[in-house]
Design an enzyme around this catalytic site. Sequence first.
Site, PDB file in Angstrom:
ATOM      1  N   LYS A   1      -9.437  22.314 -10.512  1.00  0.00           N
ATOM      2  CA  LYS A   1     -10.847  22.682 -10.461  1.00  0.00           C
ATOM      3  C   LYS A   1     -11.467  22.065  -9.205  1.00  0.00           C
ATOM      4  O   LYS A   1     -11.324  20.855  -8.961  1.00  0.00           O
ATOM      5  CB  LYS A   1     -11.580  22.158 -11.705  1.00  0.00           C
ATOM      6  CG  LYS A   1     -11.200  22.863 -12.996  1.00  0.00           C
ATOM      7  CD  LYS A   1     -11.783  24.258 -13.075  1.00  0.00           C
ATOM      8  CE  LYS A   1     -11.586  24.869 -14.448  1.00  0.00           C
ATOM      9  NZ  LYS A   1     -12.200  26.210 -14.560  1.00  0.00           N
TER      10      LYS A   1
ATOM     11  N   LYS B   1      -9.625  36.812 -20.887  1.00  0.00           N
ATOM     12  CA  LYS B   1     -10.074  35.808 -21.858  1.00  0.00           C
ATOM     13  C   LYS B   1     -10.680  36.542 -23.038  1.00  0.00           C
ATOM     14  O   LYS B   1     -11.525  37.427 -22.862  1.00  0.00           O
ATOM     15  CB  LYS B   1     -11.118  34.870 -21.244  1.00  0.00           C
ATOM     16  CG  LYS B   1     -10.591  33.945 -20.162  1.00  0.00           C
ATOM     17  CD  LYS B   1     -11.704  33.078 -19.599  1.00  0.00           C
ATOM     18  CE  LYS B   1     -11.201  32.123 -18.519  1.00  0.00           C
ATOM     19  NZ  LYS B   1     -12.311  31.375 -17.888  1.00  0.00           N
TER      20      LYS B   1
END
Length: 356
Positions: free
Chosen positions: A150, A246
């Site tokens: 990230k 997702k």
Amino acid sequence: MLSWLSAHPRSWPLAVPFRISRGLRTTAEVVEVHVRDGDHVGRGESTPYARYGETTASVLAQIETLTRAAPRGIDRAQLQRMLPPGAARNAVDAALWDLESQRRGASVATLLGQTAPPCLPSAQTIGLDTAERMASAARGHAHLDLLKIKVGADDPARLIRAVREAAPLARLMVDPNESWTLALLQAMQPVLAEARVELVEQPLPAGEDAQLAGFDSAALLCADESCHVATDLPRLRGLYQVVNIKLDKTGGLTGALSLLDAAQAQGFDIMVGCMGCSSLAIAPALHVARHARFIDLDGPLWLREDHPGGVSFVGGLLQPTSPQLWGGGLRRADTRAPTSPAPCPQPADVPVAHVR
């Protein structure tokens, strides 16, 4: 048809804080749905996501509309028409799959024409932090096959290089969470090549995808926030090579299977990801992940405590959930789950025979 539906919020504390470019999280805030038909209880879970205008209250309110509009129940086909894609539909869709599995005495895998979910190589995420702390976290995971980093717009090169130095053999993915500009993406190309980054997930803000037309990237580009459902795909062709499926975006396993079929037909590679969640949300995602090139389903691994029978991470492989937790075709008259996970078959390419 379902005869009873209930939904309630649940908070799962994280073992350590998790930071992305949008902020810091210390809990996974989810909505759990139970659908009852006689002695059968189907369960599902979703994560309301503020990025998409969702809150726990808004998701619960959407679910409540189902009980008012259809007090005697609905099936999965009706659900697709009654709620838009998103977290509310995901939780109910998962509960309906679980319920159908129990009614028919067959696992969801069997209903889909598949074998039991195999062990899968999932990424382990390195949360956004200082370069030193990210390197330390990477060293602890250096033996794993795939790491996801990230980053934000503040010196991402330093963070990527720190992780690469700490984990010289791992495959790397980078997720800026929409925080980059096209100029920064261009400037990062030598770093991505030097660090052998395989994939960059949603570098630009959703809605600014057109800037990627003709862009030659050193790493594959993956659409996440820009891709929710199958109808999003035509405008992403030629811009991204990979789409991240997702279930909280597609509105459940039913929508995810449709997106999977359409994405494969249109030449996209597949990534399967998750929000912060428990293993109850991961169990249905495993039925899509087995067909993915990139898997990022480590949400439950960040929790201080998970459902008994939840996923585990052994030798870089995500072990599937117990069949009693979700979708195993086993009757559940209450919400208790077992304490032992299911045995783990070896990975295998299995043709998809989707049941709609």
